[in-house]
Design a protein around this motif. Structure first.
Motif, PDB file in Angstrom:
ATOM      1  N   GLU A   1      -8.160   2.447   6.209  1.00 43.97           N
ATOM      2  CA  GLU A   1      -6.737   2.737   5.543  1.00 43.97           C
ATOM      3  C   GLU A   1      -7.059   3.505   4.148  1.00 43.97           C
ATOM      4  O   GLU A   1      -5.987   4.302   3.906  1.00 43.97           O
ATOM      5  N   LEU A   2      -7.938   2.678   3.458  1.00 42.62           N
ATOM      6  CA  LEU A   2      -7.957   3.682   2.105  1.00 42.62           C
ATOM      7  C   LEU A   2      -8.317   5.031   2.111  1.00 42.62           C
ATOM      8  O   LEU A   2      -7.795   6.047   1.506  1.00 42.62           O
ATOM      9  N   PHE A   3      -9.180   5.408   3.096  1.00 47.94           N
ATOM     10  CA  PHE A   3      -9.697   6.738   3.443  1.00 47.94           C
ATOM     11  C   PHE A   3      -8.498   7.517   3.681  1.00 47.94           C
ATOM     12  O   PHE A   3      -8.287   8.914   3.344  1.00 47.94           O
ATOM     13  N   LEU A   4      -7.713   7.021   4.636  1.00 44.10           N
ATOM     14  CA  LEU A   4      -6.711   7.855   5.612  1.00 44.10           C
ATOM     15  C   LEU A   4      -5.432   8.165   4.225  1.00 44.10           C
ATOM     16  O   LEU A   4      -4.921   9.158   4.216  1.00 44.10           O
ATOM     17  N   ASN A   5      -5.280   7.106   3.649  1.00 43.26           N
ATOM     18  CA  ASN A   5      -4.174   6.992   2.812  1.00 43.26           C
ATOM     19  C   ASN A   5      -4.339   7.859   1.433  1.00 43.26           C
ATOM     20  O   ASN A   5      -3.412   8.511   0.984  1.00 43.26           O
TER      21      ASN A   5
ATOM     22  N   ARG B   1       0.835  -1.441  -0.064  1.00 43.91           N
ATOM     23  CA  ARG B   1      -0.013   0.053  -0.110  1.00 43.91           C
ATOM     24  C   ARG B   1       0.865   1.405   0.076  1.00 43.91           C
ATOM     25  O   ARG B   1       0.543   2.401  -0.772  1.00 43.91           O
ATOM     26  N   GLN B   2       1.907   1.029   0.762  1.00 46.10           N
ATOM     27  CA  GLN B   2       2.827   2.653   0.772  1.00 46.10           C
ATOM     28  C   GLN B   2       3.570   2.370  -0.253  1.00 46.10           C
ATOM     29  O   GLN B   2       3.916   3.654  -0.744  1.00 46.10           O
ATOM     30  N   ASP B   3       4.540   1.383  -0.642  1.00 46.10           N
ATOM     31  CA  ASP B   3       5.400   1.478  -1.680  1.00 46.10           C
ATOM     32  C   ASP B   3       4.572   1.751  -3.078  1.00 46.10           C
ATOM     33  O   ASP B   3       5.429   2.519  -4.143  1.00 46.10           O
ATOM     34  N   LEU B   4       3.392   1.124  -3.304  1.00 45.64           N
ATOM     35  CA  LEU B   4       2.836   1.658  -4.451  1.00 45.64           C
ATOM     36  C   LEU B   4       1.594   2.530  -4.511  1.00 45.64           C
ATOM     37  O   LEU B   4       0.600   2.385  -5.109  1.00 45.64           O
ATOM     38  N   LYS B   5       1.518   3.255  -3.581  1.00 42.88           N
ATOM     39  CA  LYS B   5       0.513   4.262  -3.178  1.00 42.88           C
ATOM     40  C   LYS B   5       0.069   5.064  -4.650  1.00 42.88           C
ATOM     41  O   LYS B   5      -1.201   4.869  -4.965  1.00 42.88           O
ATOM     42  N   LEU B   6       0.915   5.661  -5.407  1.00 45.01           N
ATOM     43  CA  LEU B   6       0.532   6.405  -6.558  1.00 45.01           C
ATOM     44  C   LEU B   6      -0.283   5.371  -7.762  1.00 45.01           C
ATOM     45  O   LEU B   6      -1.152   5.678  -8.320  1.00 45.01           O
ATOM     46  N   GLU B   7       0.581   4.283  -7.944  1.00 44.03           N
ATOM     47  CA  GLU B   7       0.062   3.148  -8.881  1.00 44.03           C
ATOM     48  C   GLU B   7      -1.228   2.564  -8.420  1.00 44.03           C
ATOM     49  O   GLU B   7      -2.065   2.273  -9.332  1.00 44.03           O
TER      50      GLU B   7
ATOM     51  N   ALA C   1      -3.181  13.491  -2.945  1.00 40.63           N
ATOM     52  CA  ALA C   1      -3.868  12.108  -3.700  1.00 40.63           C
ATOM     53  C   ALA C   1      -5.240  12.123  -4.172  1.00 40.63           C
ATOM     54  O   ALA C   1      -5.939  13.158  -3.835  1.00 40.63           O
ATOM     55  N   LEU C   2      -5.778  11.171  -4.817  1.00 38.70           N
ATOM     56  CA  LEU C   2      -6.854  10.985  -5.342  1.00 38.70           C
ATOM     57  C   LEU C   2      -8.015  10.702  -4.171  1.00 38.70           C
ATOM     58  O   LEU C   2      -7.418  10.051  -3.349  1.00 38.70           O
ATOM     59  N   ASP C   3      -9.195  11.263  -4.590  1.00 39.69           N
ATOM     60  CA  ASP C   3     -10.098  10.834  -3.510  1.00 39.69           C
ATOM     61  C   ASP C   3     -10.803   9.538  -3.876  1.00 39.69           C
ATOM     62  O   ASP C   3     -11.838   9.363  -4.249  1.00 39.69           O
ATOM     63  N   ILE C   4     -10.191   8.426  -3.467  1.00 37.34           N
ATOM     64  CA  ILE C   4     -10.654   7.187  -3.961  1.00 37.34           C
ATOM     65  C   ILE C   4     -11.716   6.587  -3.105  1.00 37.34           C
ATOM     66  O   ILE C   4     -12.698   6.092  -3.754  1.00 37.34           O
TER      67      ILE C   4
ATOM     68  N   PHE D   1      -4.934   2.699 -10.323  1.00 39.76           N
ATOM     69  CA  PHE D   1      -5.713   1.376 -10.786  1.00 39.76           C
ATOM     70  C   PHE D   1      -7.081   1.696 -10.412  1.00 39.76           C
ATOM     71  O   PHE D   1      -8.080   1.593 -11.179  1.00 39.76           O
ATOM     72  N   PHE D   2      -7.358   1.999  -9.136  1.00 36.74           N
ATOM     73  CA  PHE D   2      -8.834   2.507  -8.464  1.00 36.74           C
ATOM     74  C   PHE D   2      -9.430   3.439  -9.481  1.00 36.74           C
ATOM     75  O   PHE D   2     -10.510   3.099  -9.632  1.00 36.74           O
ATOM     76  N   ALA D   3      -8.783   4.518  -9.438  1.00 35.38           N
ATOM     77  CA  ALA D   3      -9.762   5.748 -10.321  1.00 35.38           C
ATOM     78  C   ALA D   3      -9.742   5.498 -11.410  1.00 35.38           C
ATOM     79  O   ALA D   3     -10.883   5.944 -12.287  1.00 35.38           O
ATOM     80  N   ASN D   4      -8.755   5.120 -12.422  1.00 35.35           N
ATOM     81  CA  ASN D   4      -8.886   5.046 -13.897  1.00 35.35           C
ATOM     82  C   ASN D   4      -8.988   3.810 -14.556  1.00 35.35           C
ATOM     83  O   ASN D   4      -9.201   3.904 -15.565  1.00 35.35           O
ATOM     84  N   VAL D   5      -9.070   2.798 -13.642  1.00 34.11           N
ATOM     85  CA  VAL D   5      -9.587   1.412 -14.463  1.00 34.11           C
ATOM     86  C   VAL D   5     -10.411   0.820 -13.705  1.00 34.11           C
ATOM     87  O   VAL D   5     -11.593   0.726 -14.441  1.00 34.11           O
ATOM     88  N   PHE D   6     -10.481   0.519 -12.521  1.00 34.02           N
ATOM     89  CA  PHE D   6     -11.608  -0.426 -11.981  1.00 34.02           C
ATOM     90  C   PHE D   6     -12.798   0.624 -11.604  1.00 34.02           C
ATOM     91  O   PHE D   6     -13.957   0.186 -11.839  1.00 34.02           O
ATOM     92  N   LEU D   7     -12.865   1.632 -11.187  1.00 33.30           N
ATOM     93  CA  LEU D   7     -14.163   2.486 -11.027  1.00 33.30           C
ATOM     94  C   LEU D   7     -14.969   2.831 -12.129  1.00 33.30           C
ATOM     95  O   LEU D   7     -16.048   2.793 -12.430  1.00 33.30           O
ATOM     96  N   ARG D   8     -13.881   3.110 -13.208  1.00 35.60           N
ATOM     97  CA  ARG D   8     -14.571   3.139 -14.518  1.00 35.60           C
ATOM     98  C   ARG D   8     -14.923   2.184 -15.128  1.00 35.60           C
ATOM     99  O   ARG D   8     -16.175   2.261 -15.823  1.00 35.60           O
ATOM    100  N   MET D   9     -14.443   0.820 -14.910  1.00 36.35           N
ATOM    101  CA  MET D   9     -15.191  -0.382 -15.271  1.00 36.35           C
ATOM    102  C   MET D   9     -16.415  -0.392 -14.692  1.00 36.35           C
ATOM    103  O   MET D   9     -17.409  -1.117 -15.342  1.00 36.35           O
ATOM    104  N   LEU D  10     -16.637  -0.147 -13.536  1.00 31.07           N
ATOM    105  CA  LEU D  10     -17.894  -0.262 -12.922  1.00 31.07           C
ATOM    106  C   LEU D  10     -18.912   0.919 -13.449  1.00 31.07           C
ATOM    107  O   LEU D  10     -20.148   0.651 -13.363  1.00 31.07           O
TER     108      LEU D  10
END
Length: 201
Positions: free
Chosen positions: A159-163, A111-117, A170-173, A121-130
């Motif tokens: 953790e998702l909300f805090l990170n 989660r910390q090492d790949l926070k940006l990546e 960061a993006l508002d995931i 994924f969340f914002a531009n791939v998976f949420l868009r798929m939904l």
């Protein structure tokens, strides 16, 4: 050449070999499927799914070792994240399913090492798929199952909300997920009401 310019200064030969193996498997997992057969379960797609599952197993089992090495984190960011990004668009169920499993593994251990990546994924791939009709119904169901599996633990939601949402850079995931689920629920309710009214007339 066989080495990346960044991949110098390995702690030892096993670490170098691990880097090369991870990179090689990622390259194999990104090989395109034969034209016209990109949505079928066949030998090439099954082979791709097997390679992805091997990657998932490696990352899950050796997460601590990978996190302790700059070069292995680099390989994870540059090659594995790219593989997940490309294969998450696959319409082959087995390939898509393992891609989601790798994403959940990365989310669990990196989660910390790949926070940006992971945020991308969340914002531009998976949420868009939904949200949009760019995916099949099966893909949407499989994605929802993965998200429900991960977020069944309240700690992961917090953790998702805090990170992300509490980080001004960061993006508002979390907010995006809530809005997406609300839209899906509303659309489902509208569709159900329409069906019910149609049956009553």
């Amino acid at each position: 050449g066989i080495r990346d310019s960044v991949a110098s200064g390995f702690a030892d030969a096993p670490q170098r070999d691990a880097f090369l193996l991870l990179r090689c498997l990622c390259f194999l997992s990104m090989r395109p499927l034969p034209d016209g057969r990109t949505a079928e379960e066949n030998q090439p797609s099954r082979a791709k799914a097997v390679v992805l599952d091997v990657l998932r197993g490696i990352v899950e089992k050796y997460a601590r070792s990978i996190r302790s090495s700059y070069n292995l984190i680099y390989a994870t960011k540059r090659y594995l994240c790219l593989s997940v990004l490309r294969n998450s668009a696959s319409r082959v169920p087995s390939v898509f399913r393992v891609s989601l499993a790798i994403f959940r593994t990365l989310l669990s251990f990196f989660r910390q090492d790949l926070k940006l990546e992971l945020g991308v994924f969340f914002a531009n791939v998976f949420l868009r798929m939904l949200e949009r009709p760019i995916s099949t119904r099966l893909q949407q169901v499989m994605l929802l199952q993965e998200l429900l599996h991960y977020f069944q633990y309240p700690k992961n939601v917090v953790e998702l909300f805090l990170n992300y949402d509490c980080d001004v850079e960061a993006l508002d995931i979390f907010e995006g997920m809530v809005n997406t689920f609300a839209k899906m629920s509303q659309n489902l309710r509208t569709s159900t009401d329409s069906t019910t009214n149609g049956n009553e007339t």
